[in-house]
Scaffold this active site. Structure first.
Site, PDB file in Angstrom:
ATOM      1  N   GLY A  14       0.815  -1.211   0.000  1.00  0.00           N
ATOM      2  CA  GLY A  14       0.000   0.000   0.000  1.00  0.00           C
ATOM      3  C   GLY A  14       0.847   1.258   0.000  1.00  0.00           C
ATOM      4  O   GLY A  14       0.571   2.219  -0.728  1.00  0.00           O
ATOM      5  N   LYS A 107      -4.149 -10.147  -2.602  1.00  0.00           N
ATOM      6  CA  LYS A 107      -4.010 -11.414  -3.328  1.00  0.00           C
ATOM      7  C   LYS A 107      -4.396 -12.578  -2.420  1.00  0.00           C
ATOM      8  O   LYS A 107      -3.631 -12.957  -1.537  1.00  0.00           O
ATOM      9  CB  LYS A 107      -2.578 -11.584  -3.833  1.00  0.00           C
ATOM     10  CG  LYS A 107      -2.140 -10.488  -4.804  1.00  0.00           C
ATOM     11  CD  LYS A 107      -0.726 -10.681  -5.321  1.00  0.00           C
ATOM     12  CE  LYS A 107      -0.335  -9.594  -6.309  1.00  0.00           C
ATOM     13  NZ  LYS A 107       1.020  -9.784  -6.869  1.00  0.00           N
ATOM     14  N   LYS A 193      -0.658 -18.364  -6.981  1.00  0.00           N
ATOM     15  CA  LYS A 193       0.809 -18.424  -7.106  1.00  0.00           C
ATOM     16  C   LYS A 193       1.472 -18.392  -5.735  1.00  0.00           C
ATOM     17  O   LYS A 193       2.601 -18.874  -5.562  1.00  0.00           O
ATOM     18  CB  LYS A 193       1.321 -17.301  -8.008  1.00  0.00           C
ATOM     19  CG  LYS A 193       0.900 -15.892  -7.627  1.00  0.00           C
ATOM     20  CD  LYS A 193       1.775 -15.240  -6.600  1.00  0.00           C
ATOM     21  CE  LYS A 193       1.226 -13.880  -6.197  1.00  0.00           C
ATOM     22  NZ  LYS A 193       2.033 -13.223  -5.158  1.00  0.00           N
TER      23      LYS A 193
END
Length: 334
Positions: A14, A107, A193
């Protein structure tokens, strides 16, 4: 055109994204739940816990008050851990006064529901307060973006106009953004991933070489694609930035939190000991559980994910988990 951006989450990613936006001339309001962190950013223009060597622009202002952060903004960017997305989104819904572009750069998948982050945001932020949801994702370490290393990522949304808006927000001479309409593929590639990165770190911790790591990444990408396509993703997404690109950077770098966590496990630490050594969130640990459960529900074969799940949640031995993958019945690659 310059814009006002509310950036929710003052961790390393961020903070790095706030630096890109500020350099591009936008007004950035950085939100954190920690008053101590907000005071440090505003008084000393540093965020030493996350980016110890970085000095922030004085134009980046931090707040704990969500009302101040969201006042008259053009876009809201979520960069909080996946587990906090729904809670923060509810607060945004209660505070936001107008329709804006909603962006997220997190994510993972939500635990229990197994939902993608964009779905959670759409559930919690009403349609009259969001023009679109855009995902910002790709091969990127916050530490490198903060020092203006060359980076290329993707802005994904079914609404191409909104994806282009986000592209224009961030694009500059060291931060390149491509657009993509496949939000499903981009989000799943970004989340999954991290599981494979845990495995890559574990192989390193066990002392295996490049052959093993290449095999893991390649077959890991096959698993990611298999699940993604089952949920409607475009298979070509997984050979792009948010697929193989993100997989490479996360599985090969000491900057990767998930690689670090896997490395600790490979060296013999327990999951509890590994978590105690991590000073930032390794999303792959919780994502492994969500994806393992999701794959079982849908009958999707994901042997690497299952092996990593056994290590994390069934206390399986890491070396034995690797051996079990190598002893599977021979199959065609395709």
């Amino acid at each position: 055109m310059l814009n006002k951006i509310a950036l929710l989450g003052a961790g390393s990613w961020g903070t790095s994204l706030s630096m890109v936006l500020e350099e591009n001339g936008h007004e950035v309001r950085l939100w954190s739940h920690s008053q101590e962190q907000v005071d440090e950013i505003n008084q000393f223009h540093t965020n030493k816990h996350y980016l110890p060597e970085v000095v922030l622009s004085k134009n980046i202002k931090a707040f704990t008050d969500l009302t101040e952060v969201l006042d008259s903004v053009d876009a809201v960017l979520f960069v909080v851990p996946t587990k906090a997305i729904r809670e923060v989104a509810k607060k945004v819904e209660a505070t936001l006064k107008k329709s804006v572009i909603i962006i997220h750069a997190s994510k993972g998948l939500e635990q229990e529901t197994h939902k993608r982050i964009s779905v959670v945001l759409e559930e919690e932020i009403s349609a009259d307060k969001r023009k679109a949801v855009v995902v910002l994702s790709g091969p990127s370490h916050a530490e490198e973006v903060a020092v203006k290393d060359l980076t290329t990522i993707t802005a994904a949304s079914p609404n191409l106009e909104s994806a282009t808006f986000v592209q224009q927000l961030f694009m500059n001479d060291y931060f390149r953004v491509y657009t993509n309409k496949d939000i499903i593929g981009v989000e799943l590639g970004a989340a999954l991933k991290n599981i494979i990165a845990l495995g890559a770190g574990a192989l390193h911790g066990l002392g295996y070489g490049d052959n093993a790591k290449a095999a893991l990444m390649t077959r890991g990408l096959a698993e990611i694609s298999r699940l993604g396509v089952a949920f409607g993703a475009n298979p070509l997404t997984f050979i792009g930035l948010s697929g193989v690109g993100d997989l490479i950077v996360t599985c090969t770098s000491v900057h990767s939190r998930n690689w670090q966590a896997g490395n600790f496990l490979g060296k013999g630490m327990t999951v509890k000991e590994t978590l105690a050594h991590m000073d930032m969130v390794a999303e792959g640990i919780t994502t492994t559980k969500a994806v393992y459960e999701l794959a079982k529900e849908r009958g999707i074969e994901m042997p690497i994910t299952a092996a990593i799940y056994d290590v994390l949640y069934n206390h399986a031995n890491v070396k034995e988990a690797v051996d079990s993958l190598m002893k599977r019945v021979g199959k065609s690659e395709s």
